[in-house]
Motif scaffolding. Structure first.
Motif, PDB file in Angstrom:
ATOM      1  N   GLN A   1       0.828  -1.201   0.000  1.00 21.52           N
ATOM      2  CA  GLN A   1       0.000   0.000   0.000  1.00 21.52           C
ATOM      3  C   GLN A   1       0.867   1.258   0.000  1.00 21.52           C
ATOM      4  OE1 GLN A   1      -3.052   0.144   2.980  1.00 21.52           O
ATOM      5  NE2 GLN A   1      -4.274  -1.457   2.005  1.00 21.52           N
ATOM      6  N   TYR A   2       1.937   1.235   0.771  1.00 24.20           N
ATOM      7  CA  TYR A   2       2.850   2.381   0.794  1.00 24.20           C
ATOM      8  C   TYR A   2       3.430   2.634  -0.593  1.00 24.20           C
ATOM      9  CZ  TYR A   2       6.976   5.205   1.903  1.00 24.20           C
ATOM     10  OH  TYR A   2       7.928   6.191   1.931  1.00 24.20           O
ATOM     11  N   LEU A   3       3.855   1.560  -1.256  1.00 26.30           N
ATOM     12  CA  LEU A   3       4.422   1.701  -2.597  1.00 26.30           C
ATOM     13  C   LEU A   3       3.372   2.171  -3.600  1.00 26.30           C
ATOM     14  CD1 LEU A   3       6.690  -1.496  -2.693  1.00 26.30           C
ATOM     15  CD2 LEU A   3       7.389   0.881  -2.273  1.00 26.30           C
ATOM     16  N   LEU A   4       2.119   1.769  -3.383  1.00 26.34           N
ATOM     17  CA  LEU A   4       1.025   2.235  -4.243  1.00 26.34           C
ATOM     18  C   LEU A   4       0.821   3.734  -4.081  1.00 26.34           C
ATOM     19  CD1 LEU A   4      -1.344   1.674  -6.166  1.00 26.34           C
ATOM     20  CD2 LEU A   4      -2.750   1.171  -4.146  1.00 26.34           C
ATOM     21  N   VAL A   5       0.879   4.228  -2.841  1.00 27.91           N
ATOM     22  CA  VAL A   5       0.771   5.668  -2.595  1.00 27.91           C
ATOM     23  C   VAL A   5       1.869   6.409  -3.344  1.00 27.91           C
ATOM     24  CG1 VAL A   5       1.003   7.473  -0.840  1.00 27.91           C
ATOM     25  CG2 VAL A   5      -0.371   5.451  -0.359  1.00 27.91           C
ATOM     26  N   CYS A   6       3.097   5.912  -3.228  1.00 28.62           N
ATOM     27  CA  CYS A   6       4.233   6.554  -3.906  1.00 28.62           C
ATOM     28  C   CYS A   6       4.026   6.604  -5.411  1.00 28.62           C
ATOM     29  CB  CYS A   6       5.523   5.800  -3.582  1.00 28.62           C
ATOM     30  SG  CYS A   6       5.992   5.790  -1.840  1.00 28.62           S
ATOM     31  N   GLU A   7       3.540   5.508  -5.984  1.00 32.27           N
ATOM     32  CA  GLU A   7       3.343   5.418  -7.429  1.00 32.27           C
ATOM     33  C   GLU A   7       2.238   6.358  -7.906  1.00 32.27           C
ATOM     34  OE1 GLU A   7       1.701   2.220 -10.771  1.00 32.27           O
ATOM     35  OE2 GLU A   7       1.988   1.587  -8.684  1.00 32.27           O
ATOM     36  N   VAL A   8       1.080   6.299  -7.235  1.00 32.13           N
ATOM     37  CA  VAL A   8      -0.069   7.096  -7.669  1.00 32.13           C
ATOM     38  C   VAL A   8       0.230   8.584  -7.550  1.00 32.13           C
ATOM     39  CG1 VAL A   8      -2.462   7.707  -7.150  1.00 32.13           C
ATOM     40  CG2 VAL A   8      -1.772   5.304  -7.180  1.00 32.13           C
ATOM     41  N   LEU A   9       0.799   9.002  -6.438  1.00 33.57           N
ATOM     42  CA  LEU A   9       1.058  10.433  -6.238  1.00 33.57           C
ATOM     43  C   LEU A   9       2.157  10.936  -7.174  1.00 33.57           C
ATOM     44  CD1 LEU A   9       0.648  10.878  -2.386  1.00 33.57           C
ATOM     45  CD2 LEU A   9      -1.016  11.207  -4.230  1.00 33.57           C
TER      46      LEU A   9
END
Length: 387
Positions: A234-242
């Motif tokens: 989830q943390y990596l998803l936040v980084c990717e999306v933002l």
């Protein structure tokens, strides 16, 4: 040695010559909430009007006390909590006291926190008219089920309305907080939160991984928590999306459009000096760390600071630097602490780079997104090898 605060006529003359390099940050704590959130372990109390008024009197007196002791420019003022927006129009009392007693630089960043469910008009208008130029909104999630779990009362419509009203009166630097790693969360729910936050057309997003703290309402509940791998993804998803939406990742939990990085919190991470005022507020000033006890009644009766040792050590500098995407400069390490990294540290860095946990460029070590997930372990290993 603390210097006397200059009289008002002198302050205007000083503004032209003040330099931000020597500037302080000021944090002011508003320890009141309409309702305590189930995950929160920050110091707060019920916002009873009589207690609020007594606290504001004590707080303003302590602001004046500090203003009379220091003659340093102030580059950032942050009013947090608790929930500063429960003060409504009385937030102007706090802002005006800070502006009258400290030497705020003309371009100082002045942040106020708010929750979106309270009718924000009175608070926003008072804050803006008293000089606030940055707003931090506690959003946390765009999913109703998650908000209820967290003890948050607002709706997405109220968040959108608060942002719209803030922009209409001139706030052009707005941040929202979101949370990841929530019980029963998944990628779909997280994407909904991220897309909603981005749709607000704001400048800054803070994304924190939920940590269940003792003495919080969530701590003793039998909750189906997500596992470590899911939380990491989830943390990596936040980084990717933002990143895809134009937000630069400048600190472990913080993302901003270019030029809108949070200047106040950067003072903490750059190991620069700041004064915190209010129960539970911490300070780092003239090489010393100290704080006020988490005691509202005690602060109202007689505010006292508690010494907490020295600050600004090499270990602190390393730890705080590696929270930032800009990383740890070995040149700065040598300049500040006369330290040359050991051969065993360079071997460890080589291993980190091979595992895509870090980058080492221009004599600067920085952690990748994957490295930030295990930053505590990496920092401990670096401190053991640094000399």
């Amino acid at each position: 040695m603390l210097q006397p605060f200059p009289v008002a006529a002198q302050v205007k003359l000083l503004h032209n010559s003040l330099k931000s390099a020597d500037a302080l940050g000021i944090y002011i704590h508003i320890p009141f909430c309409a309702k305590r959130c189930s995950y929160c372990n920050f110091y707060s109390a019920c916002a009873e009007q009589n207690t609020v008024d007594k606290y504001l009197d004590a707080l303003i007196s302590e602001i004046k006390n500090w203003g009379g002791k220091i003659c340093r420019p102030v580059a950032s003022l942050y009013i947090g909590g608790g929930t500063p927006s429960v003060l409504r129009e009385k937030i102007s009392l706090v802002l005006d006291a800070a502006r009258q007693n400290f030497i705020l630089l003309p371009d100082a960043e002045i942040t106020v926190e708010m929750n979106p469910e309270e009718n924000p008009d009175a608070f926003l208008n008072a804050a803006k008219s008293s000089g606030a130029n940055r707003l931090s909104i506690g959003m946390q999630s765009a999913n109703r089920c998650e908000l209820l779990l967290l003890g948050r009362r607002h709706t997405n419509a109220e968040v959108k309305s608060a942002v719209k009203k803030a922009k209409a009166i001139g706030f052009n630097n707005i941040s929202v907080d979101i949370m990841t790693g929530l019980p029963q969360s998944n990628d779909e729910k997280l994407r909904k939160t991220l897309e909603f936050a981005v749709s607000l057309d704001i400048e800054h997003i803070s994304a924190y991984i939920l940590k269940l703290e003792p003495k919080t309402l969530l701590y003793n509940k039998d909750l189906p928590l997500i596992d470590a791998d899911t939380s990491a993804n989830q943390y990596l998803l936040v980084c990717e999306v933002l990143k895809n939406h134009g937000f630069g990742h400048y600190e472990i939990s913080n993302f901003a459009r270019s030029g809108f990085e949070g200047r106040h919190n950067l003072k903490y991470w750059h190991c620069e000096e700041y004064i915190g005022i209010g129960p539970s507020a911490h300070s780092f000033f003239e090489g010393k760390r100290f704080f006020y006890d988490s005691d509202l009644k005690g602060f109202i009766k007689h505010p006292e600071i508690i010494e907490d040792g020295s600050g600004g050590s090499m270990d602190e500098f390393v730890m705080l630097s590696l929270r930032l995407k800009s990383g740890l400069s070995f040149q700065k390490l040598k300049t500040l602490y006369n330290t040359e990294p050991s051969d065993k540290l360079y071997e460890f860095i080589k291993m980190l780079c091979l595992q895509n946990l870090a980058k080492f460029e221009n004599n600067t070590l920085s952690l990748t997104n994957e490295g930030m997930l295990v930053s505590n372990t990496i920092i401990t290993e670096i401190l053991e090898r640094i000399v």
